[in-house]
Design a protein around this motif. Structure first.
Motif, short mmCIF file in Angstrom:
data_model
loop_
_atom_site.label_atom_id
_atom_site.label_comp_id
_atom_site.label_asym_id
_atom_site.label_seq_id
_atom_site.Cartn_x
_atom_site.Cartn_y
_atom_site.Cartn_z
N LEU A 47 0.85 -1.06 0.07
CA LEU A 47 0.08 0.01 0.02
C LEU A 47 0.93 1.28 0.01
O LEU A 47 0.65 2.26 -0.84
CB LEU A 47 -1.10 -0.02 1.23
CG LEU A 47 -1.99 1.15 1.23
CD1 LEU A 47 -2.83 1.19 0.07
CD2 LEU A 47 -2.39 1.11 2.45
N SER A 48 1.93 1.22 0.77
CA SER A 48 3.01 2.53 0.87
C SER A 48 3.58 2.49 -0.41
O SER A 48 3.58 3.71 -1.12
CB SER A 48 4.07 2.29 2.13
OG SER A 48 4.69 3.18 1.92
N ALA A 51 0.62 4.31 -2.92
CA ALA A 51 0.52 5.37 -2.28
C ALA A 51 1.43 6.34 -2.62
O ALA A 51 1.08 7.64 -2.97
CB ALA A 51 0.00 5.35 -0.83
N SER A 52 2.68 6.17 -2.70
CA SER A 52 3.71 7.02 -2.69
C SER A 52 4.48 7.11 -4.04
O SER A 52 5.24 7.92 -4.15
CB SER A 52 4.66 6.73 -1.68
OG SER A 52 5.51 5.36 -1.99
N GLY A 56 0.78 8.54 -9.46
CA GLY A 56 -0.29 7.98 -8.84
C GLY A 56 -0.54 6.38 -9.12
O GLY A 56 -1.40 5.86 -8.45
N GLU A 57 0.25 5.84 -9.94
CA GLU A 57 0.00 4.56 -10.16
C GLU A 57 1.20 3.44 -10.22
O GLU A 57 2.23 4.20 -10.64
CB GLU A 57 -1.03 4.09 -11.37
CG GLU A 57 -0.44 4.63 -12.60
CD GLU A 57 -1.43 4.54 -13.66
OE1 GLU A 57 -2.62 4.63 -13.58
OE2 GLU A 57 -0.98 4.55 -14.83
N LEU A 86 -8.63 -0.33 -0.50
CA LEU A 86 -7.92 0.64 -0.42
C LEU A 86 -7.09 0.95 -1.80
O LEU A 86 -6.53 1.97 -1.89
CB LEU A 86 -6.71 -0.11 0.59
CG LEU A 86 -7.31 -0.25 2.12
CD1 LEU A 86 -6.50 -1.18 2.70
CD2 LEU A 86 -7.12 1.20 2.71
N ILE A 87 -7.19 -0.06 -2.60
CA ILE A 87 -6.58 0.27 -3.84
C ILE A 87 -7.56 -0.38 -5.24
O ILE A 87 -8.51 -0.93 -4.82
CB ILE A 87 -5.33 -0.35 -4.18
CG1 ILE A 87 -5.45 -2.16 -3.99
CG2 ILE A 87 -4.18 -0.03 -3.26
CD1 ILE A 87 -4.26 -2.80 -4.49
N TRP A 99 -3.45 1.59 -8.23
CA TRP A 99 -3.51 2.91 -7.56
C TRP A 99 -4.33 2.89 -6.43
O TRP A 99 -5.19 2.07 -6.22
CB TRP A 99 -4.21 3.94 -8.65
CG TRP A 99 -5.44 3.66 -9.07
CD1 TRP A 99 -6.77 4.12 -8.50
CD2 TRP A 99 -5.82 3.08 -10.24
NE1 TRP A 99 -7.68 3.63 -9.13
CE2 TRP A 99 -7.43 2.96 -10.13
CE3 TRP A 99 -5.26 2.39 -11.11
CZ2 TRP A 99 -8.05 2.39 -11.15
CZ3 TRP A 99 -5.91 1.71 -12.06
CH2 TRP A 99 -7.23 1.53 -12.20
N LEU A 100 -3.87 4.13 -5.51
CA LEU A 100 -4.57 4.16 -4.19
C LEU A 100 -6.04 4.76 -4.46
O LEU A 100 -6.23 5.48 -5.25
CB LEU A 100 -3.78 5.29 -3.38
CG LEU A 100 -4.46 5.36 -1.98
CD1 LEU A 100 -4.36 4.43 -1.04
CD2 LEU A 100 -3.77 6.75 -1.28
N PRO A 102 -8.05 7.07 -2.41
CA PRO A 102 -7.70 7.84 -1.16
C PRO A 102 -9.07 8.11 -0.27
O PRO A 102 -8.69 8.46 0.98
CB PRO A 102 -7.33 9.08 -1.67
CG PRO A 102 -7.93 9.42 -3.27
CD PRO A 102 -7.84 7.98 -3.45
N THR A 105 -8.50 5.74 2.70
CA THR A 105 -7.36 6.00 3.67
C THR A 105 -8.10 7.42 4.51
O THR A 105 -7.54 7.71 5.51
CB THR A 105 -6.16 6.31 3.13
OG1 THR A 105 -6.20 7.39 1.91
CG2 THR A 105 -5.48 5.08 2.67
#
Length: 137
Positions: A47-48, A51-52, A56-57, A86-87, A99-100, A102, A105
């Motif tokens: 996930l990290s 997300a980072s 974005g993907e 989450l994704i 991709w996340l 958001p 989260t």
């Protein structure tokens, strides 16, 4: 089936934080799935990484190479993160891109925020790793 507290939350269009009101049964079940998905170190790292990622993907090929795990194991972890909301992903030719989402989260951040706190928690004061030097007499 929604209980009365969950129905009230839905009608209001927002959800109270975990620290301000007891969770209804349906909401607790929903959130438990998300927290369970985050409870594994591999999934938390995935996930990290997603997300980072700049742009974005991220391609699954980049995720798989970062772990000493088989591709089916990584795919299983990604599936659990998707099921938790989450994704999300899309297949493009041979590869799958992730991709996340958001919203989830953001929801987690909202329910874990203490009442009266609108922003991120203040960072603790920095401490020096070195012991202070005492003056000699």
């Amino acid at each position: 089936m929604l209980d009365q507290a969950d129905a009230d939350e839905a009608a209001e269009g927002c959800c109270p934080g975990l620290l301000t009101a007891p969770l209804g049964e349906a909401r607790a079940v929903e959130l438990a799935k998300v927290f369970k998905a985050l409870g594994d170190p591999v999934r938390l790292r995935l996930l990290s990484m997603i997300a980072s990622r700049a742009g974005g993907e991220v391609c699954v090929c980049d995720l798989t190479s970062a772990f000493d795990l088989s591709q089916p194991t990584i795919s299983h972890h990604l599936k659990l993160l998707r099921q938790a909301g989450l994704i999300d992903c899309e297949r493009r030719g041979t590869w799958v891109y992730y991709w996340l989402l958001p919203e989830m989260t953001d929801t987690l951040a909202e329910i874990l925020t203490r009442p009266g706190r609108s922003g991120p928690a203040e960072a603790p004061p920095e401490t020096s790793a070195e012991a202070p030097v005492e003056a000699s007499s």
